[in-house]
Design a protein around this motif. Structure first.
Motif, PDB file in Angstrom:
ATOM      1  N   ARG A  81      21.814  26.387 -31.487  1.00 17.35           N
ATOM      2  CA  ARG A  81      21.076  26.409 -32.759  1.00 17.35           C
ATOM      3  C   ARG A  81      20.526  27.794 -33.077  1.00 17.35           C
ATOM      4  N   PHE A  82      20.136  28.534 -32.044  1.00 13.22           N
ATOM      5  CA  PHE A  82      19.557  29.858 -32.234  1.00 13.22           C
ATOM      6  C   PHE A  82      20.559  30.932 -31.798  1.00 13.22           C
ATOM      7  N   THR A  83      20.497  32.076 -32.475  1.00 13.27           N
ATOM      8  CA  THR A  83      21.330  33.214 -32.115  1.00 13.27           C
ATOM      9  C   THR A  83      20.481  34.474 -32.058  1.00 13.27           C
ATOM     10  N   ILE A  84      20.531  35.143 -30.934  1.00 21.67           N
ATOM     11  CA  ILE A  84      19.791  36.396 -30.769  1.00 21.67           C
ATOM     12  C   ILE A  84      20.745  37.565 -30.955  1.00 21.67           C
ATOM     13  N   SER A  85      20.251  38.617 -31.577  1.00 21.41           N
ATOM     14  CA  SER A  85      21.086  39.801 -31.793  1.00 21.41           C
ATOM     15  C   SER A  85      20.185  41.018 -31.908  1.00 21.41           C
ATOM     16  N   ARG A  86      20.774  42.177 -31.874  1.00 18.88           N
ATOM     17  CA  ARG A  86      20.003  43.418 -31.998  1.00 18.88           C
ATOM     18  C   ARG A  86      20.829  44.448 -32.748  1.00 18.88           C
ATOM     19  N   ASP A  87      20.116  45.343 -33.406  1.00 11.95           N
ATOM     20  CA  ASP A  87      20.731  46.490 -34.074  1.00 11.95           C
ATOM     21  C   ASP A  87      20.002  47.717 -33.546  1.00 11.95           C
ATOM     22  N   ASN A  88      20.626  48.368 -32.582  1.00 10.77           N
ATOM     23  CA  ASN A  88      19.960  49.515 -31.944  1.00 10.77           C
ATOM     24  C   ASN A  88      19.757  50.673 -32.922  1.00 10.77           C
ATOM     25  N   ALA A  89      20.609  50.773 -33.913  1.00  9.17           N
ATOM     26  CA  ALA A  89      20.461  51.845 -34.903  1.00  9.17           C
ATOM     27  C   ALA A  89      19.207  51.643 -35.748  1.00  9.17           C
ATOM     28  N   LYS A  90      18.797  50.386 -35.894  1.00  7.08           N
ATOM     29  CA  LYS A  90      17.609  50.069 -36.682  1.00  7.08           C
ATOM     30  C   LYS A  90      16.404  49.733 -35.811  1.00  7.08           C
ATOM     31  N   ASN A  91      16.580  49.823 -34.491  1.00  2.00           N
ATOM     32  CA  ASN A  91      15.488  49.483 -33.561  1.00  2.00           C
ATOM     33  C   ASN A  91      14.935  48.090 -33.841  1.00  2.00           C
ATOM     34  N   THR A  92      15.813  47.166 -34.091  1.00  3.00           N
ATOM     35  CA  THR A  92      15.381  45.829 -34.486  1.00  3.00           C
ATOM     36  C   THR A  92      16.179  44.752 -33.756  1.00  3.00           C
ATOM     37  N   MET A  93      15.469  43.704 -33.383  1.00  5.47           N
ATOM     38  CA  MET A  93      16.089  42.537 -32.775  1.00  5.47           C
ATOM     39  C   MET A  93      15.861  41.356 -33.722  1.00  5.47           C
ATOM     40  N   TYR A  94      16.782  40.404 -33.682  1.00  6.37           N
ATOM     41  CA  TYR A  94      16.706  39.263 -34.581  1.00  6.37           C
ATOM     42  C   TYR A  94      16.828  37.948 -33.808  1.00  6.37           C
ATOM     43  N   LEU A  95      16.313  36.907 -34.415  1.00  8.97           N
ATOM     44  CA  LEU A  95      16.530  35.560 -33.909  1.00  8.97           C
ATOM     45  C   LEU A  95      16.849  34.678 -35.104  1.00  8.97           C
ATOM     46  N   GLN A  96      18.109  34.318 -35.229  1.00  6.44           N
ATOM     47  CA  GLN A  96      18.527  33.397 -36.285  1.00  6.44           C
ATOM     48  C   GLN A  96      18.327  31.982 -35.764  1.00  6.44           C
ATOM     49  N   MET A  97      17.528  31.220 -36.470  1.00  4.78           N
ATOM     50  CA  MET A  97      17.197  29.865 -36.038  1.00  4.78           C
ATOM     51  C   MET A  97      17.713  28.876 -37.076  1.00  4.78           C
ATOM     52  N   ASN A  98      18.646  28.045 -36.665  1.00  4.49           N
ATOM     53  CA  ASN A  98      19.232  27.029 -37.540  1.00  4.49           C
ATOM     54  C   ASN A  98      18.901  25.638 -37.020  1.00  4.49           C
ATOM     55  N   SER A  99      19.076  24.652 -37.872  1.00  2.00           N
ATOM     56  CA  SER A  99      18.831  23.254 -37.494  1.00  2.00           C
ATOM     57  C   SER A  99      17.472  23.102 -36.817  1.00  2.00           C
ATOM     58  N   LEU A 100      16.479  23.664 -37.437  1.00  2.00           N
ATOM     59  CA  LEU A 100      15.146  23.656 -36.841  1.00  2.00           C
ATOM     60  C   LEU A 100      14.587  22.246 -36.727  1.00  2.00           C
TER      61      LEU A 100
END
Length: 118
Positions: free
Chosen positions: A67-86
């Motif tokens: 349901r969740f997907t973690i990712s990062r963009d090192n160029a933007k110094n940012t990490m994400y957590l996409q949360m679906n089907s909450l």
């Protein structure tokens, strides 16, 4: 020193989606193993997801796998957590963490509230 700021939390109905962001400032972002944790009222902080400095390796708690997907963009110094089907049980304060690969020291953000209504 690394400063972490989370954003993207909010109120959503069950079955909905949110995307959390964790913006990092300070030292080289790419050398940190990044993670998401969460803490619900009256409960211990629990691990949600993590990924390696390159983003090639990811790890998830069983409760969010698929349901969740973690990712990062090192160029933007940012990490994400996409949360679906909450689900209502996903309601918690979500906190990002950065573990220094050299020292093992862990930096923590302040957290962002996610509330899932049934």
């Amino acid at each position: 020193q690394v400063q972490l700021v989370e954003s993207g939390g909010g109120l959503v109905q069950a079955g909905g989606s949110l995307r959390l962001s964790c913006a990092a400032s300070g030292r080289t972002f790419s050398r940190y193993r990044m993670s998401w944790f969460r803490q619900a009222p009256g409960k211990e902080r629990e691990f949600v997801a993590a990924l390696s400095w390159s983003g090639d390796s990811t790890y998830y708690a069983d409760s969010v796998k698929g349901r969740f997907t973690i990712s990062r963009d090192n160029a933007k110094n940012t990490m994400y957590l996409q949360m679906n089907s909450l689900k209502p049980e996903d309601t918690a304060v979500y906190v990002c963490a950065a573990a220094d690969s050299n020292t093992g020291y862990v930096y923590w953000g302040q957290g962002t509230q996610v509330t899932v209504s049934s």
